[in-house]
Design a protein around this motif. Structure first.
Motif, PDB file in Angstrom:
ATOM      1  N   VAL A 170      -8.181  -7.931   1.965  1.00  0.00           N
ATOM      2  CA  VAL A 170      -8.159  -7.587   0.544  1.00  0.00           C
ATOM      3  C   VAL A 170      -7.726  -6.136   0.388  1.00  0.00           C
ATOM      4  O   VAL A 170      -8.113  -5.282   1.187  1.00  0.00           O
ATOM      5  CB  VAL A 170      -9.566  -7.744  -0.087  1.00  0.00           C
ATOM      6  N   MET A 171      -6.929  -5.882  -0.647  1.00  0.00           N
ATOM      7  CA  MET A 171      -6.579  -4.497  -0.968  1.00  0.00           C
ATOM      8  C   MET A 171      -6.822  -4.262  -2.450  1.00  0.00           C
ATOM      9  O   MET A 171      -6.446  -5.088  -3.282  1.00  0.00           O
ATOM     10  CB  MET A 171      -5.119  -4.186  -0.651  1.00  0.00           C
ATOM     11  N   ALA A 172      -7.434  -3.152  -2.757  1.00  0.00           N
ATOM     12  CA  ALA A 172      -7.607  -2.720  -4.141  1.00  0.00           C
ATOM     13  C   ALA A 172      -6.597  -1.613  -4.422  1.00  0.00           C
ATOM     14  O   ALA A 172      -6.374  -0.742  -3.586  1.00  0.00           O
ATOM     15  CB  ALA A 172      -9.019  -2.192  -4.361  1.00  0.00           C
ATOM     16  N   ILE A 173      -5.984  -1.687  -5.592  1.00  0.00           N
ATOM     17  CA  ILE A 173      -5.099  -0.624  -6.068  1.00  0.00           C
ATOM     18  C   ILE A 173      -5.673  -0.173  -7.400  1.00  0.00           C
ATOM     19  O   ILE A 173      -5.825  -0.977  -8.317  1.00  0.00           O
ATOM     20  CB  ILE A 173      -3.653  -1.116  -6.247  1.00  0.00           C
ATOM     21  N   LEU A 174      -5.990   1.090  -7.500  1.00  0.00           N
ATOM     22  CA  LEU A 174      -6.668   1.624  -8.676  1.00  0.00           C
ATOM     23  C   LEU A 174      -5.725   2.503  -9.478  1.00  0.00           C
ATOM     24  O   LEU A 174      -4.950   3.268  -8.901  1.00  0.00           O
ATOM     25  CB  LEU A 174      -7.883   2.430  -8.245  1.00  0.00           C
ATOM     26  N   GLY A 175      -5.824   2.397 -10.808  1.00  0.00           N
ATOM     27  CA  GLY A 175      -5.018   3.272 -11.638  1.00  0.00           C
ATOM     28  C   GLY A 175      -4.707   2.674 -12.985  1.00  0.00           C
ATOM     29  O   GLY A 175      -5.150   1.574 -13.306  1.00  0.00           O
ATOM     30  N   PRO A 176      -3.937   3.389 -13.772  1.00  0.00           N
ATOM     31  CA  PRO A 176      -3.555   2.892 -15.097  1.00  0.00           C
ATOM     32  C   PRO A 176      -2.748   1.593 -14.963  1.00  0.00           C
ATOM     33  O   PRO A 176      -1.932   1.437 -14.046  1.00  0.00           O
ATOM     34  CB  PRO A 176      -2.676   4.009 -15.662  1.00  0.00           C
ATOM     35  N   THR A 214       1.026   1.725 -14.394  1.00  0.00           N
ATOM     36  CA  THR A 214       1.459   2.192 -13.078  1.00  0.00           C
ATOM     37  C   THR A 214       1.199   1.126 -12.017  1.00  0.00           C
ATOM     38  O   THR A 214       2.044   0.868 -11.160  1.00  0.00           O
ATOM     39  CB  THR A 214       0.756   3.509 -12.697  1.00  0.00           C
ATOM     40  N   VAL A 215       0.036   0.487 -12.069  1.00  0.00           N
ATOM     41  CA  VAL A 215      -0.275  -0.582 -11.120  1.00  0.00           C
ATOM     42  C   VAL A 215       0.737  -1.717 -11.280  1.00  0.00           C
ATOM     43  O   VAL A 215       1.210  -2.282 -10.285  1.00  0.00           O
ATOM     44  CB  VAL A 215      -1.725  -1.081 -11.295  1.00  0.00           C
ATOM     45  N   GLN A 222       0.832  -1.196   0.000  1.00  0.00           N
ATOM     46  CA  GLN A 222       0.000   0.000   0.000  1.00  0.00           C
ATOM     47  C   GLN A 222       0.870   1.250   0.000  1.00  0.00           C
ATOM     48  O   GLN A 222       0.593   2.210  -0.735  1.00  0.00           O
ATOM     49  CB  GLN A 222      -0.929   0.006   1.209  1.00  0.00           C
ATOM     50  N   GLU A 223       1.919   1.265   0.795  1.00  0.00           N
ATOM     51  CA  GLU A 223       2.828   2.412   0.820  1.00  0.00           C
ATOM     52  C   GLU A 223       3.508   2.606  -0.526  1.00  0.00           C
ATOM     53  O   GLU A 223       3.675   3.737  -0.992  1.00  0.00           O
ATOM     54  CB  GLU A 223       3.858   2.257   1.937  1.00  0.00           C
ATOM     55  N   LYS A 224       3.888   1.513  -1.162  1.00  0.00           N
ATOM     56  CA  LYS A 224       4.508   1.597  -2.497  1.00  0.00           C
ATOM     57  C   LYS A 224       3.526   2.201  -3.495  1.00  0.00           C
ATOM     58  O   LYS A 224       3.892   3.056  -4.296  1.00  0.00           O
ATOM     59  CB  LYS A 224       4.955   0.211  -2.938  1.00  0.00           C
ATOM     60  N   ALA A 225       2.264   1.762  -3.433  1.00  0.00           N
ATOM     61  CA  ALA A 225       1.238   2.306  -4.328  1.00  0.00           C
ATOM     62  C   ALA A 225       1.026   3.796  -4.070  1.00  0.00           C
ATOM     63  O   ALA A 225       0.940   4.596  -5.005  1.00  0.00           O
ATOM     64  CB  ALA A 225      -0.073   1.538  -4.158  1.00  0.00           C
ATOM     65  N   LYS A 226       0.940   4.167  -2.812  1.00  0.00           N
ATOM     66  CA  LYS A 226       0.744   5.575  -2.466  1.00  0.00           C
ATOM     67  C   LYS A 226       1.914   6.437  -2.930  1.00  0.00           C
ATOM     68  O   LYS A 226       1.733   7.592  -3.299  1.00  0.00           O
ATOM     69  CB  LYS A 226       0.539   5.729  -0.963  1.00  0.00           C
ATOM     70  N   SER A 227       3.125   5.860  -2.923  1.00  0.00           N
ATOM     71  CA  SER A 227       4.304   6.636  -3.326  1.00  0.00           C
ATOM     72  C   SER A 227       4.278   7.016  -4.799  1.00  0.00           C
ATOM     73  O   SER A 227       4.934   7.967  -5.204  1.00  0.00           O
ATOM     74  CB  SER A 227       5.593   5.871  -3.009  1.00  0.00           C
ATOM     75  N   VAL A 228       3.504   6.265  -5.603  1.00  0.00           N
ATOM     76  CA  VAL A 228       3.349   6.618  -7.022  1.00  0.00           C
ATOM     77  C   VAL A 228       1.956   7.183  -7.289  1.00  0.00           C
ATOM     78  O   VAL A 228       1.449   7.169  -8.405  1.00  0.00           O
ATOM     79  CB  VAL A 228       3.681   5.434  -7.964  1.00  0.00           C
ATOM     80  N   LYS A 229       1.328   7.666  -6.210  1.00  0.00           N
ATOM     81  CA  LYS A 229       0.051   8.385  -6.284  1.00  0.00           C
ATOM     82  C   LYS A 229      -1.131   7.531  -6.744  1.00  0.00           C
ATOM     83  O   LYS A 229      -2.062   8.031  -7.364  1.00  0.00           O
ATOM     84  CB  LYS A 229       0.169   9.623  -7.194  1.00  0.00           C
ATOM     85  N   LEU A 230      -1.103   6.222  -6.438  1.00  0.00           N
ATOM     86  CA  LEU A 230      -2.238   5.355  -6.761  1.00  0.00           C
ATOM     87  C   LEU A 230      -3.156   5.253  -5.545  1.00  0.00           C
ATOM     88  O   LEU A 230      -2.684   5.011  -4.432  1.00  0.00           O
ATOM     89  CB  LEU A 230      -1.757   3.953  -7.135  1.00  0.00           C
ATOM     90  N   PRO A 231      -4.452   5.412  -5.736  1.00  0.00           N
ATOM     91  CA  PRO A 231      -5.382   5.241  -4.618  1.00  0.00           C
ATOM     92  C   PRO A 231      -5.504   3.758  -4.255  1.00  0.00           C
ATOM     93  O   PRO A 231      -5.428   2.887  -5.117  1.00  0.00           O
ATOM     94  CB  PRO A 231      -6.702   5.795  -5.155  1.00  0.00           C
ATOM     95  N   THR A 232      -5.668   3.493  -2.966  1.00  0.00           N
ATOM     96  CA  THR A 232      -5.825   2.121  -2.488  1.00  0.00           C
ATOM     97  C   THR A 232      -6.994   2.052  -1.519  1.00  0.00           C
ATOM     98  O   THR A 232      -7.436   3.062  -0.979  1.00  0.00           O
ATOM     99  CB  THR A 232      -4.556   1.636  -1.750  1.00  0.00           C
TER     100      THR A 232
END
Length: 69
Positions: A49-55, A58-59, A21-31
Protein backbone atom coordinates in the motif's frame (compact mmCIF):
# COMPACT_ATOMS: atom_id res chain seq x y z
CA UNK A 1 -14.77 19.36 9.79
CA UNK A 2 -11.36 17.68 9.61
CA UNK A 3 -12.19 14.81 7.25
CA UNK A 4 -9.83 13.99 4.41
CA UNK A 5 -10.92 12.18 1.25
CA UNK A 6 -9.42 8.76 0.58
CA UNK A 7 -9.34 7.36 -2.94
CA UNK A 8 -8.13 3.82 -3.68
CA UNK A 9 -6.60 3.11 -7.08
CA UNK A 10 -4.94 0.03 -8.54
CA UNK A 11 -1.48 -0.48 -9.98
CA UNK A 12 -0.01 -3.63 -11.48
CA UNK A 13 3.31 -4.08 -9.67
CA UNK A 14 5.65 -2.91 -6.93
CA UNK A 15 7.82 -1.40 -9.66
CA UNK A 16 4.84 0.71 -10.78
CA UNK A 17 4.33 1.76 -7.15
CA UNK A 18 7.92 2.93 -6.85
CA UNK A 19 7.65 4.88 -10.12
CA UNK A 20 4.43 6.48 -8.85
CA UNK A 21 6.19 7.39 -5.61
CA UNK A 22 8.96 9.13 -7.56
CA UNK A 23 6.36 11.03 -9.59
CA UNK A 24 4.66 12.15 -6.36
CA UNK A 25 7.97 13.22 -4.84
CA UNK A 26 8.81 15.21 -7.97
CA UNK A 27 5.80 17.46 -7.27
CA UNK A 28 6.68 17.66 -3.57
CA UNK A 29 3.91 15.34 -2.29
CA UNK A 30 4.72 13.27 0.80
CA UNK A 31 4.28 9.51 0.43
CA UNK A 32 4.36 6.44 2.64
CA UNK A 33 4.71 2.82 1.52
CA UNK A 34 3.61 0.03 3.85
CA UNK A 35 5.65 -3.16 3.82
CA UNK A 36 3.75 -6.34 4.68
CA UNK A 37 4.99 -8.52 7.53
CA UNK A 38 4.03 -11.68 5.64
CA UNK A 39 1.73 -13.19 8.27
CA UNK A 40 -1.02 -13.96 5.74
CA UNK A 41 -0.97 -14.90 2.04
CA UNK A 42 1.21 -11.87 1.13
CA UNK A 43 4.94 -12.57 0.92
CA UNK A 44 7.06 -10.99 3.69
CA UNK A 45 8.57 -7.59 2.87
CA UNK A 46 6.14 -6.98 0.00
CA UNK A 47 5.16 -3.38 -0.62
CA UNK A 48 1.37 -3.52 -0.50
CA UNK A 49 0.00 0.00 0.00
CA UNK A 50 1.15 3.54 -0.69
CA UNK A 51 -0.37 6.74 0.63
CA UNK A 52 0.06 10.00 -1.26
CA UNK A 53 -0.87 13.07 0.74
CA UNK A 54 -1.68 16.53 -0.52
CA UNK A 55 -4.17 18.80 -2.22
CA UNK A 56 -6.63 16.92 -4.44
CA UNK A 57 -5.58 18.79 -7.57
CA UNK A 58 -1.92 17.88 -7.10
CA UNK A 59 -2.57 14.25 -6.14
CA UNK A 60 -4.81 13.93 -9.23
CA UNK A 61 -1.87 14.98 -11.41
CA UNK A 62 -0.02 11.90 -10.10
CA UNK A 63 -2.84 9.34 -9.83
CA UNK A 64 -5.53 10.66 -12.17
CA UNK A 65 -4.79 8.13 -14.90
CA UNK A 66 -5.19 5.09 -12.63
CA UNK A 67 -8.32 2.95 -12.31
CA UNK A 68 -10.34 2.98 -9.11
CA UNK A 69 -10.10 -0.23 -7.10
Amino acid sequence: MCAQPKVVVKIESEEDMLMLQEKAKSVKLPTHITIDAGRTQIAPNSRTVMAILGPVETVDKVTGGLKLL
